[in-house]
Design an enzyme around this catalytic site. Structure first.
Site, short mmCIF file in Angstrom:
data_model
loop_
_atom_site.label_atom_id
_atom_site.label_comp_id
_atom_site.label_asym_id
_atom_site.label_seq_id
_atom_site.Cartn_x
_atom_site.Cartn_y
_atom_site.Cartn_z
CB CYS A 424 -3.04 0.82 -4.63
SG CYS A 424 -3.62 2.50 -4.33
CG HIS A 749 -4.17 0.98 -0.17
ND1 HIS A 749 -3.20 0.97 -1.15
CD2 HIS A 749 -4.33 -0.32 0.21
CE1 HIS A 749 -2.78 -0.27 -1.34
NE2 HIS A 749 -3.46 -1.07 -0.52
#
EC number: 3.4.19.12
Length: 798
Positions: A424, A749
């Protein structure tokens, strides 16, 4: 057939034989209707169309042949069963009449050994003596009775090809010489067949049931009227022979020249072709799928001739045979007219002028070195090479030397990035770079080379990002706004298909980045520096090809050298080559040191300079110019609530106590950082991860306000450039934000918000998810996510 329907006696069959020969299409038999006399076997026709010497009889119990008045009723018919050669009483009322070979013609004989007429199947050299020997050894109808008395089981047609799929009696993989298995292998050739083959002249190449006629792996089947010629010389070696012939060197010459030819289609599990002295591994070579080349003799010794159009016989059914090797062939994408094995090139029939013709060279010639290499050979040659050994590098260097950076925004169709791992932080950074117009135009300016055009490269990072930018295309149709609740106008957007940029992920291991270490925290800012520094260094290496004198200038070049070793500065002294005395405001002088900067297109987009000045009593000011790609902003202080606060804190003067010079005297010094040069694209790094003295790392969750339009005040600039920069050169507009989600510094994230010029609005991209948001959602602080990287563009370049 209504009065007397024929009865079938199948004899004694094992269960696997019953399943193989009665369930599959090969196990069917068709008979003419009963008309007083039971007619069995095959029929000879003197004149056949297209110059054929025999008529092909199809078998199938679900079909009925219409009675013909021209059907001759002579007692010279012989019984030949494709189901069980041991059973002459297969059809009730048909007895095996012993007729000598002199009493029948070669057209009327149907050999049970190869399931074809010996006259056409064996007489490759057109010798009538060979045909007589074949008939004598075969015995035709009488041979059936002899084999029955011997009580030796003769395997039916196609037995071994069906056993390729498995079975206890299956033979090991080996080379087939014109469809024959080696007689040394058990269960491959019976004693009678060995004796029969031993009596044949060397020039005769018989066919067996293992090389079926009605099979898609035979060129002569697909074009029934145009088979291969059969004149094989006595010194000819086939593809299956172990040594001394072209087949032994198949690994070296299995691929023809690339120019003017069709590339050879390989099996799905294509293995490297290696010449060997045994026939154990040559079965794979025989299983290679071949195409008919458009030129003369191929390097493997087989000459192929093709025509523009090939007429297929629609009246003859085609039966697909199992692949020759166990790896499975990728024949789903191949035309029907392609042979699938080397053995199929030698199937015998009468030549025709309208079909592919294969000739086997009678003399061995050394294999030619083919420019088209196999996939595994390409992989061996792949990898990093110096720029001096890369023929394409000089072309890219010339392009980059004359490139003009384009800052015009482009409307691209957004595409999500598939994340199958912990990528990510990479995906979020890539989306921000794609939204940067000068970065996109730069990579689109460099040509995209395929692996065939450039198997070896000296610029893997440039190649990967050129490929990445080519994944994105212009927005096909401007989205139409639709009315929503109130007066708000919501625009719909149709993103493209998401993809996985695996070639970008591999750069971490190719360039041996520390980000590829397992168990290490993935950081979007560190990855951005890895990308920009890598692209910058590759472009510097390309510059060396054009200006070798720049090679010595790249030692300290680049934004990697942020820290300044003050002791080294003192050792260099005032007479160092990279320092000079500069007169500032109020006639103050300072000694300025600067690294040797070599400009590249990357520094032209993201590169800026900061000036670090050290003030010391009774000494001149010492200034150092340092390049940067991302401006590091410390936000740890409680006083810092906005980006402007962080910028002012960056340029604030700080004091250093306890500094000891060479004279061992303690003096008081201070240090101040100012902005010397502002880049067209300014990336601000909010330092949220703070390392503790104990070695741990914590994340700062505090919200930092950041504006869409950012103005750099004059107080942040160096004294020498304050009055040289107009307001438009100091004003920036936000176009991308990279967020970090989570409260932990060792996890979390990353997502990205980007400004879409075609939409004239913002998009939120979370890996492969793309959705439209408004500007308020970009700058609004939330507890679940915090801004980490801010991407700004200069407004005068918009």
């Amino acid at each position: 057939m209504a009065l007397h329907s024929p009865q079938y006696i199948f004899g004694d069959f094992s269960p696997d034989e019953f399943n193989q020969f009665f369930v599959t299409p090969r196990s069917s038999v068709e008979l003419p209707p009963y008309s007083g006399t039971v007619l069995c076997g095959t029929q000879a026709v003197d004149k056949l169309p297209d110059g054929q010497e025999y008529q092909r009889i199809e078998f199938g119990v679900d079909e009925v042949i219409e009675p013909s008045d021209t059907l001759p009723r002579t007692p010279s018919y012989s019984i030949s069963s494709t189901l069980n050669p041991q059973a002459p009483e297969f059809i009730l009322g048909c007895t095996a009449s012993k007729i000598t070979p002199d009493g029948i013609t070669k057209e009327a004989s149907y050999g049970s050994i190869d399931c074809q007429y010996p006259g056409s199947a064996l007489a490759l050299d057109g010798s009538s003596n060979v045909e007589a020997e074949v008939l004598e050894n075969d015995g035709v109808s009488g041979g059936l009775g002899q084999r029955e008395r011997k009580k030796k089981k003769k395997r039916p047609p196609g037995y071994y090809s069906y056993l390729k799929d498995g079975g206890d009696d299956s033979i090991s993989t080996e080379a087939l010489v014109n469809g024959h298995a080696n007689s040394a292998v058990p269960n491959s050739v019976s004693a009678e067949d060995a004796e029969f083959m031993g009596d044949m002249p060397p020039s005769v190449t018989p066919r067996t049931c293992n090389s079926p006629q009605n099979s898609t792996d035979s060129v002569s089947d697909i074009v029934p009227d145009s088979p291969f010629p059969g004149a094989l010389g006595s010194d000819t070696r086939t593809a299956g022979q172990p040594e001394g012939g072209p087949g032994a060197d198949f690994g070296q010459s299995c691929f023809p020249a690339e120019a003017g030819r069709d590339t050879l289609s390989r099996t799905a599990g294509a293995q490297p072709c290696v010449g060997t002295d045994t026939t154990e591994n040559l079965g794979v070579a025989n299983g290679q799928i071949l195409e008919s080349s458009g030129e003369g003799t191929a390097t493997n010794g087989v000459e192929l001739h093709t025509t523009e159009s090939i007429d297929l016989d629609p009246t003859k059914p085609e039966s697909a045979s199992p692949p020759a090797d166990g790896t499975g062939s990728a024949s789903g994408t191949l035309p029907v007219s392609q042979p699938k094995s080397w053995a199929s090139l030698f199937h015998d029939s009468k030549p025709s002028s309208s079909s592919p013709v294969a000739y086997v060279e009678t003399k061995y010639s050394p294999p030619a070195i083919s420019p088209l290499v196999s996939e595994k050979q390409v992989e061996v040659k792949e990898g990093l090479v110096p720029v001096s050994e890369d023929p394409v590098a000089i072309k890219i260097a010339e392009l980059l030397e004359n490139v003009t950076l384009i800052h015009k925004p482009v409307s691209l169709q957004p595409r999500g990035l598939i994340n199958k791992g912990n990528w990510c932080y990479i995906n979020a950074t890539l989306q921000a770079l794609v939204a940067c117009p000068p970065m996109y135009h730069l990579m689109k300016f460099i040509p995209l080379y395929s692996k065939v055009q450039r198997p070896c490269t000296s610029t893997p990072m440039i190649d990967s990002f050129v490929r990445l930018m080519n994944e994105f295309t212009n927005m096909p149709v401007p989205p139409k706004p639709r009315q929503a609740l109130g007066d708000k106008i919501v625009r719909d957007i149709r993103p493209g298909a998401a993809f996985e940029p695996t070639y970008i992920y591999r750069l971490l291991t190719v360039n041996k980045s520390s980000l590829s270490e397992k168990g290490r925290q993935e950081d979007a800012e560190e990855y951005l520096g890895f990308i920009l520094n890598g692209l910058h260094e590759e472009m510097l290496n390309l510059k060396k090809l054009l200006s070798p004198s720049n090679e010595k200038l790249t030692i300290s070049n680049g934004p990697k050298n942020h820290s300044v070793n003050e002791e080294e500065q003192e050792e260099q002294g005032e007479g160092s080559e990279d320092e000079w005395e500069q007169v500032g405001p109020r006639n103050k002088t300072s000694v300025t040191r600067q690294a040797d900067f070599v400009q590249t297109p990357i520094t032209g987009i993201f590169g800026g300079h900061i000036r670090s000045v050290v003030y010391q009593q009774s000494s001149k000011e010492s200034a150092t110019l340092q390049p940067f790609f991302t401006l590091q902003l410390d936000i740890q202080s409680d006083k810092i609530r906005t980006v402007q606060d962080a910028l002012e804190s960056l340029v604030a003067r700080e004091s250093v106590q306890g500094y000891t010079t060479k004279t061992k005297q303690e003096v008081e010094i201070s240090r101040r950082v100012t902005l010397e040069k502002l880049p067209p694209v300014l990336v601000l790094h909010l330092k949220r991860f703070v390392y503790e003295k104990t070695g741990g790392c914590q994340k700062l969750i505090k919200n930092i306000e950041y504006p869409v339009d950012l103005e750099i005040s004059k107080e942040l600039l160096s004294p020498g450039v304050k009055n040289k920069n107009f307001k438009c050169h100091r004003t920036y507009r936000l176009f991308a934000v990279v967020y970090h989600h989570g409260n932990s510094a060792t996890g979390g994230h990353y997502t990205t918000d980007v400004f879409q010029i075609g939409l004239n609005g913002w998009l939120r991209i979370d890996d492969q998810t793309v959705k439209v948001i408004n500007q308020y959602q970009v700058v609004k602080p939330t507890a679940e996510r915090t801004a980490y990287l801010l991407y700004y563009r200069r407004v005068d370049l918009l």
